[in-house]
Design a protein around this motif. Structure first.
Motif, PDB file in Angstrom:
ATOM      1  N   GLN A  22       1.052  -4.040 -14.928  1.00 37.16           N
ATOM      2  CA  GLN A  22       2.462  -4.282 -14.589  1.00 37.16           C
ATOM      3  C   GLN A  22       3.104  -5.220 -15.606  1.00 37.16           C
ATOM      4  OE1 GLN A  22       4.198  -2.741 -12.445  1.00 37.16           O
ATOM      5  NE2 GLN A  22       3.061  -2.240 -10.600  1.00 37.16           N
ATOM      6  N   ASP A  23       2.350  -6.192 -16.096  1.00 31.79           N
ATOM      7  CA  ASP A  23       2.872  -7.108 -17.118  1.00 31.79           C
ATOM      8  C   ASP A  23       3.216  -6.355 -18.397  1.00 31.79           C
ATOM      9  OD1 ASP A  23       3.590  -9.724 -16.873  1.00 31.79           O
ATOM     10  OD2 ASP A  23       1.736 -10.573 -17.658  1.00 31.79           O
ATOM     11  N   ILE A  24       2.374  -5.388 -18.751  1.00 32.69           N
ATOM     12  CA  ILE A  24       2.635  -4.572 -19.948  1.00 32.69           C
ATOM     13  C   ILE A  24       3.847  -3.670 -19.724  1.00 32.69           C
ATOM     14  CG2 ILE A  24       1.713  -2.750 -21.436  1.00 32.69           C
ATOM     15  CD1 ILE A  24      -1.100  -3.924 -20.871  1.00 32.69           C
ATOM     16  N   ILE A  25       3.888  -3.019 -18.563  1.00 30.66           N
ATOM     17  CA  ILE A  25       5.004  -2.119 -18.257  1.00 30.66           C
ATOM     18  C   ILE A  25       6.329  -2.889 -18.225  1.00 30.66           C
ATOM     19  CG2 ILE A  25       6.005  -0.630 -16.462  1.00 30.66           C
ATOM     20  CD1 ILE A  25       3.149   0.218 -15.755  1.00 30.66           C
ATOM     21  N   ASN A  26       6.278  -4.157 -17.807  1.00 29.54           N
ATOM     22  CA  ASN A  26       7.492  -4.969 -17.732  1.00 29.54           C
ATOM     23  C   ASN A  26       8.149  -5.148 -19.095  1.00 29.54           C
ATOM     24  OD1 ASN A  26       9.355  -6.568 -16.199  1.00 29.54           O
ATOM     25  ND2 ASN A  26       8.418  -8.389 -17.090  1.00 29.54           N
ATOM     26  N   ILE A  27       7.357  -5.064 -20.155  1.00 25.40           N
ATOM     27  CA  ILE A  27       7.923  -5.144 -21.506  1.00 25.40           C
ATOM     28  C   ILE A  27       8.761  -3.905 -21.799  1.00 25.40           C
ATOM     29  CG2 ILE A  27       7.366  -5.275 -23.979  1.00 25.40           C
ATOM     30  CD1 ILE A  27       4.796  -6.741 -23.197  1.00 25.40           C
ATOM     31  N   LEU A  28       8.315  -2.759 -21.269  1.00 17.10           N
ATOM     32  CA  LEU A  28       9.015  -1.500 -21.501  1.00 17.10           C
ATOM     33  C   LEU A  28      10.172  -1.301 -20.533  1.00 17.10           C
ATOM     34  CD1 LEU A  28       5.848   0.766 -21.933  1.00 17.10           C
ATOM     35  CD2 LEU A  28       7.187  -0.349 -23.734  1.00 17.10           C
ATOM     36  N   ILE A  29      10.020  -1.818 -19.296  1.00 14.11           N
ATOM     37  CA  ILE A  29      11.062  -1.665 -18.265  1.00 14.11           C
ATOM     38  C   ILE A  29      11.403  -3.053 -17.735  1.00 14.11           C
ATOM     39  CG2 ILE A  29      11.750  -0.456 -16.164  1.00 14.11           C
ATOM     40  CD1 ILE A  29       9.413   1.428 -16.555  1.00 14.11           C
ATOM     41  N   SER A  42      13.833  -4.201 -16.066  1.00  9.49           N
ATOM     42  CA  SER A  42      14.458  -4.242 -14.746  1.00  9.49           C
ATOM     43  C   SER A  42      13.400  -4.269 -13.649  1.00  9.49           C
ATOM     44  CB  SER A  42      15.360  -3.021 -14.540  1.00  9.49           C
ATOM     45  OG  SER A  42      15.715  -2.866 -13.186  1.00  9.49           O
ATOM     46  N   GLY A  43      13.470  -5.270 -12.759  1.00  6.10           N
ATOM     47  CA  GLY A  43      12.496  -5.386 -11.684  1.00  6.10           C
ATOM     48  C   GLY A  43      12.568  -4.230 -10.708  1.00  6.10           C
ATOM     49  N   SER A  44      13.770  -3.901 -10.229  1.00 10.29           N
ATOM     50  CA  SER A  44      13.904  -2.794  -9.281  1.00 10.29           C
ATOM     51  C   SER A  44      13.565  -1.467  -9.944  1.00 10.29           C
ATOM     52  CB  SER A  44      15.329  -2.763  -8.717  1.00 10.29           C
ATOM     53  OG  SER A  44      16.285  -2.643  -9.752  1.00 10.29           O
ATOM     54  N   GLY A  45      13.926  -1.316 -11.228  1.00  3.71           N
ATOM     55  CA  GLY A  45      13.586  -0.097 -11.962  1.00  3.71           C
ATOM     56  C   GLY A  45      12.091   0.058 -12.131  1.00  3.71           C
ATOM     57  N   GLN A  46      11.410  -1.045 -12.419  1.00  5.32           N
ATOM     58  CA  GLN A  46       9.959  -1.005 -12.557  1.00  5.32           C
ATOM     59  C   GLN A  46       9.291  -0.667 -11.227  1.00  5.32           C
ATOM     60  OE1 GLN A  46       8.285  -4.490 -14.419  1.00  5.32           O
ATOM     61  NE2 GLN A  46       6.194  -3.970 -13.859  1.00  5.32           N
ATOM     62  N   ALA A  47       9.803  -1.223 -10.141  1.00  5.64           N
ATOM     63  CA  ALA A  47       9.243  -0.930  -8.816  1.00  5.64           C
ATOM     64  C   ALA A  47       9.396   0.551  -8.486  1.00  5.64           C
ATOM     65  CB  ALA A  47       9.936  -1.782  -7.760  1.00  5.64           C
TER      66      ALA A  47
END
Length: 469
Positions: free
Chosen positions: A369-376, A378-383
């Motif tokens: 999730q930490d890695i994906i957060n770099i790409l996305i 937005s918190g709600s978008g990542q969820a």
């Protein structure tokens, strides 16, 4: 020929815009290498959001970006970030007008004089306030409004601009990681996972306290070293030009006009907090609030209409660089989305978790999730993209869904403060004229400490069956 004694080669940090341009180019190159693939999206009954169906991933025809589309992504990124860019313009303009009245310097000088010997208390007090705002009211981008003032106060008190950014955003990171009543991250993730809204708040609050304590101790350790020896500052050369030290023997006396301007500023902050918490204010409402405060401050400060307009425009100009940075951050994500390779990356990363022992599966979820957060960013978008995959995966690997949400929450928080695709932190660094490399040098040790704490909490959650399920 002998090299001159004492002469050292220094590698100059690249301009932050160059760093972001390189990221955009890497994203564009990736569209030619990474296979394109997509998940089908369906409406989630619990949240009303479009989320991925984890069983529907399939590869599609490659659609790499053309050279012209790379340049087009920059202007589209600026357009997509328009709300926060114009929000920053309103903040810059309002502070420009207030600064022209002399009220901020006079008020700050007198405050510093009264706090002589107790300046270090500023750090934990402010960090608790900012942390609580993020933890319970999901404040993050809104804190950009405080950056110019916190930088000025920290410099006046003998700290540096790195300390100022850390006071605001390290506290915000701890708050977001706890996310006790954060509707955009915990609320969406729990809704997708079928969990009761804001359930499990006890462990999340404990997590927030632990992360905040670690952040406060680290920031205070750095700030005290800088105050004792300014040469140790990572940005000593930059801060010398940011603001001249206040002459404590010649502090300007506060006039009635200064008091009026400061009261308007205080009223704006109170209105901001009340608006966000009670009325759901966000970017547009807060921008209007700062526009009103700038106009009122100019009138109360005795500025003529033409002066108010001139100072407002100058203040906007001070944040132009930060606004360009935000647009470039958005452009990189836009390229990945348009080429349909984000889903491919997420599907690959999720697949790595299947072979992990159950005790460490939650830790693996957090790292991914930490890695994906770099790409996305937005918190709600990542969820919406990851939790439909992570929730059923948690069932298969022996981890509760509540623990999967906790791993998502931690992963959505920490890289916000270091990721070059994070428009908010890049804007804050631009305000303080702090290079990305120097910020990374400061923040990475704290990130490591936060990771250690996260692993401990997630292992505890796995062993105890953190639930309800």
């Amino acid at each position: 020929m002998k090299e001159k004694k004492g002469k050292r080669f220094k590698l100059k940090a690249p301009n932050p815009i160059i760093i972001l341009v390189c990221i955009i180019l890497l994203a564009a190159i990736a569209t030619y290498i990474v296979p394109a693939g997509i998940f089908e999206r369906v409406e989630d009954a619990a949240t009303g959001r479009m989320v991925v169906d984890p069983e529907t991933f399939h590869f599609i025809e490659q659609s790499p970006v053309a050279i012209f589309d790379i340049f087009k992504a920059v202007t589209l990124g600026l357009q997509n970030s328009g709300s926060i860019i114009f929000f920053l313009f309103m903040i810059g303009g309002a502070f420009g007008v207030m600064d022209a009245t002399g009220a901020i310097k006079a008020g700050m000088g007198n405050m510093v004089k009264k706090m002589a010997g107790k300046e270090v208390l500023l750090i934990p007090i402010c960090m608790v306030v900012f942390g609580l705002g993020s933890c319970f009211a999901a404040n993050y981008e809104e804190f950009l409004a405080f950056v110019p003032l916190v930088i000025a106060i920290c410099l006046a008190m003998g700290f540096d601009s790195v300390t100022a950014i850390a006071v605001v955003f390290c506290a915000a990171g701890a708050g977001y990681a706890g996310g006790c009543t954060n509707p955009f991250t915990v609320g969406v993730a729990q809704g997708i996972s079928g969990l009761p809204l804001f359930s499990g708040i006890g462990l999340r609050f404990v997590s927030f306290v632990l992360f905040l304590i670690v952040a406060i101790v680290y920031v205070m350790w750095y700030a005290l070293r800088i105050r004792k020896n300014p040469q140790l500052s990572l940005v000593h050369d930059v801060d010398m030009g940011n603001m001249a030290n206040i002459d404590m023997n010649n502090v300007q006396k506060i006039t009635k006009r200064h008091i009026a301007v400061l009261l308007i500023f205080a009223g704006t902050i109170i209105a901001l907090v009340v608006g966000v918490v009670k009325f759901g204010f966000y970017i547009d409402e807060l921008a209007a609030l700062f526009l009103i405060s700038g106009i009122l401050a100019g009138i109360a400060g005795g500025l003529k209409p033409g002066q108010i307009a001139d100072e407002f425009v100058k203040g906007c100009g001070n944040l132009l660089f930060a606004c360009v940075m935000i647009g470039l951050c958005s452009a990189a994500t836009l390229i990945l989305q348009n080429a349909n390779i984000l889903d491919t990356i997420i599907n690959f990363l999720a697949g790595l978790l299947k072979g992990l022992p159950s005790t460490f599966s939650a830790c693996g979820m957090f790292v991914i999730q930490d890695i994906i957060n770099i790409l996305i960013p937005s918190g709600s978008g990542q969820a919406a993209v990851t939790m439909p995959i992570m929730a059923p995966l948690a069932d298969l690997i022996g981890v509760t869904r509540q623990t999967a949400v906790l791993a998502f929450q931690f992963g959505d928080s920490f890289t916000n403060i270091i990721a070059p695709t994070g428009g908010t932190i890049m804007a804050a660094l631009a305000m303080g004229k702090i290079s990305y490399g120097k910020w990374a040098k400061f923040f990475l040790p704290l990130l490591g400490l936060w990771w250690i704490v996260s692993f401990g909490i997630l292992i505890f959650a796995t062993i105890t069956g953190y639930g309800p399920f």
